[in-house]
Motif scaffolding. Sequence first.
Motif, PDB file in Angstrom:
ATOM      1  N   UNK A  82      12.101   2.692  10.147  1.00 51.84           N
ATOM      2  CA  UNK A  82      11.234   1.775   9.182  1.00 51.84           C
ATOM      3  C   UNK A  82      10.485   2.769   8.217  1.00 51.84           C
ATOM      4  N   UNK A  83      10.361   4.057   8.501  1.00 57.84           N
ATOM      5  CA  UNK A  83       9.593   4.867   7.485  1.00 57.84           C
ATOM      6  C   UNK A  83      10.429   4.958   6.257  1.00 57.84           C
ATOM      7  N   UNK A  84      11.660   4.811   6.309  1.00 57.50           N
ATOM      8  CA  UNK A  84      12.409   4.954   5.272  1.00 57.50           C
ATOM      9  C   UNK A  84      12.326   3.792   4.119  1.00 57.50           C
ATOM     10  N   UNK A  85      11.778   2.662   4.618  1.00 60.11           N
ATOM     11  CA  UNK A  85      11.206   1.732   3.840  1.00 60.11           C
ATOM     12  C   UNK A  85       9.819   1.629   3.377  1.00 60.11           C
ATOM     13  N   UNK A  86       8.999   2.082   4.803  1.00 60.05           N
ATOM     14  CA  UNK A  86       7.494   1.910   4.531  1.00 60.05           C
ATOM     15  C   UNK A  86       6.932   3.002   3.712  1.00 60.05           C
ATOM     16  N   UNK A  87       7.489   4.302   3.928  1.00 60.35           N
ATOM     17  CA  UNK A  87       6.993   5.343   3.145  1.00 60.35           C
ATOM     18  C   UNK A  87       6.764   5.035   1.819  1.00 60.35           C
TER      19      UNK A  87
END
Length: 283
Positions: free
Chosen positions: A20-25
């Motif tokens: 998810x961090x690949x999109x959220x960050x």
Amino acid sequence: MTVLERPDWVARRHAHEQRVDGWVGPHLSRRKAGRRHPVEDFLFTYYSHRPAQLRRWHPGAGVFLADATVEDLGRDYVARPAGVTVDSAAVRDRRADSIAWIRTLLTSTAARPAQLGCFGMHEWAMVYRQSQQEVRHDAWPLRLSPAETATVVEERGVRCSHFDAFRFFTAPARPLNVLTPTRERQHELEQPGCLHANMDLYKWAYKLSPLVPSELVTDCFALAHDIRTLDMRASPYDLADLGYPPVRIETATGRAEYAAAQRAFADRAAPLRARLVAAIDGN
């Protein structure tokens, strides 16, 4: 009841957070800098699920997490000897009407044949007869002039069955649509070829949390992200400078490209829709 030992569920939670961090960050970085992105930010601004909620991991109903506490997972969990599990009965009771509505929509949509003749004209209908200053994404130019854009809409026609797309049409564009979608007719009209119906699988997945595993929510998010990319490439906006070459649906070649991608998304959405229904049914 599936049992996950602490090292196993901690590893799954970590893998989910990393994915998810690949999109959220990047989204949070752009938000902090005051920059907008018409593709990458859409799922975080259009839908009600916040980045922190997407990042939070749930195993789904019917899974026992050994050596976990309710404080680790949240209020929808119940403590058992030596661990916790989703309090499925309480969640289903509290959300009974919503869950039933979602299930009916998913099954009725799946039962229909995919219609692939809209060619993404919904995005064009959202700017129909507007100037560059009036359009929703006014920071990015239109590929054609307003008059040329209007001609494409009038010549191609609009065949949109999705209420949440139709409600953003400009007032002059609405009478051009062959249907008049309403919220009340959503169960009747949605069909599995519709980009927005398939994008909305993400919405239904997070609304079913924590009954569904977060990996399924994220699979639906990934599908919605890729659909949004096609949606904007086929739109009247010129996003080439952002790395999105246009799908020129005003041409026969572009329409064929769009329909092929639409079919691929319908095929990709079908098992996700089935997995959501299975989760609702407790399978």
